[in-house]
Design an enzyme around this catalytic site. Structure first.
Site, short mmCIF file in Angstrom:
data_model
loop_
_atom_site.label_atom_id
_atom_site.label_comp_id
_atom_site.label_asym_id
_atom_site.label_seq_id
_atom_site.Cartn_x
_atom_site.Cartn_y
_atom_site.Cartn_z
N GLN A 168 0.82 -1.20 0.00
CA GLN A 168 0.00 0.00 0.00
C GLN A 168 0.86 1.26 0.00
O GLN A 168 0.99 1.92 -1.02
CB GLN A 168 -0.94 -0.01 1.20
CG GLN A 168 -1.93 1.14 1.22
CD GLN A 168 -3.00 0.93 2.27
OE1 GLN A 168 -3.82 0.03 2.18
NE2 GLN A 168 -2.96 1.77 3.29
N ASP A 169 1.45 1.61 1.14
CA ASP A 169 2.37 2.74 1.19
C ASP A 169 3.47 2.42 2.19
O ASP A 169 3.37 1.43 2.92
CB ASP A 169 1.65 4.05 1.50
CG ASP A 169 1.02 4.09 2.88
OD1 ASP A 169 0.84 3.02 3.49
OD2 ASP A 169 0.68 5.19 3.35
N PRO A 170 4.54 3.18 2.23
CA PRO A 170 5.67 2.84 3.11
C PRO A 170 5.27 2.87 4.58
O PRO A 170 4.32 3.54 4.99
CB PRO A 170 6.70 3.94 2.79
CG PRO A 170 6.32 4.46 1.44
CD PRO A 170 4.83 4.36 1.39
N ASN A 190 -1.01 6.59 4.86
CA ASN A 190 -1.88 7.05 3.77
C ASN A 190 -1.87 8.56 3.58
O ASN A 190 -2.69 9.11 2.85
CB ASN A 190 -3.33 6.58 3.95
CG ASN A 190 -3.49 5.09 3.79
OD1 ASN A 190 -2.96 4.51 2.84
ND2 ASN A 190 -4.20 4.45 4.71
N VAL A 239 1.81 3.57 -3.40
CA VAL A 239 2.18 4.94 -3.05
C VAL A 239 3.60 4.88 -2.50
O VAL A 239 3.89 4.08 -1.62
CB VAL A 239 1.22 5.54 -2.00
CG1 VAL A 239 1.69 6.91 -1.56
CG2 VAL A 239 -0.20 5.61 -2.56
#
Length: 234
Positions: A67-69, A137, A128
């Site tokens: 998803q994102d870091p 997020n 992302v």
């Protein structure tokens, strides 16, 4: 400098991925937004495209979408789910990934560093590629998702194994071209959903079975010695 030359100069050094339209159409705007940020951004700029740098398109055999870091400083280094080798305890999703691997293969890595996977053609890509420290997020609206869409399109021009954990990753399946792919879809390994279909999925042996059936070498997911469990005890 001509406009085309200027656009090329702005492109990160990510090998064959640099030819994706994203780096001309979306990256300059994202880069400008990041430059205006007053919050700490993770991972550090030099690691932002690490997934693409370490696994070029011609070497990509498996794609695992994240998803994102991780929003905790010192954890993320540009590969989805991976953390720096000195990070303990492991993030909970990665801990569950290793638990499933141990149940599937009888072993798992000794640290949370997944760079050895990337070196074997496993593209560990977040949808992302940046996050403000402490704000999961927080950069989901910058436009990074277009890069993931284009990476999926390019990588799926030849047979590839795709691992889509959770609903967010599975929504991106439409960007995978039809082909002789392996597409694994299960619940996300997070503690909230791992018991709803992630545990017991045997994804790692499934990928290796698919690769060997195609005459390709399997992924060495971990040292073949049985896992001792120490990473689960911290």
């Amino acid at each position: 400098m001509a406009p085309q030359d200027h656009a090329s100069a702005l492109r990160p050094a990510v090998g064959g991925w640099a030819e994706l339209p994203f780096f001309e159409t979306h990256w300059p705007r994202i880069e400008a937004a990041l430059a205006q940020e007053t919050r700490q951004i993770l991972p550090p700029a030099h690691q932002r495209f690490a997934a693409l740098e370490r696994t070029p398109p011609e070497s990509t055999r498996v794609v695992i979408l994240g998803q994102d870091p991780y929003p905790t400083p010192g954890h993320a280094h540009g590969l989805s789910f991976s953390v720096e080798p000195d990070v303990t305890p492991l993030p909970r999703s990665l801990r569950n990934i290793y638990q499933e691997m141990r149940d599937d293969l009888g072993t798992c890595p000794e640290t949370g560093d997944l760079r050895p996977w990337a070196a074997q053609g496993v593209l560990l890509l977040n949808t992302v590629l940046s996050v403000p420290a402490g704000e999961a997020n927080g950069h989901k609206s910058l436009g990074w998702q277009e890069l993931a869409h284009q990476v999926l399109d390019l990588s799926s021009r030849r047979p590839t194994a795709y691992v889509l954990w959770g609903n967010q990753a599975q929504k991106l399946e439409s960007h995978i071209r039809p082909g002789d792919h392996l597409i694994v879809k299960t619940a996300h390994p997070s503690p909230l959903s791992a018991r709803r279909g992630f545990f017991g999925s045997r994804v790692f042996s499934a990928i290796n079975d698919w690769l060997t059936a195609r005459g390709e070498p399997p992924i060495t997911w971990a040292d073949p010695r049985p896992a001792q469990g120490s990473i689960f005890d911290v």
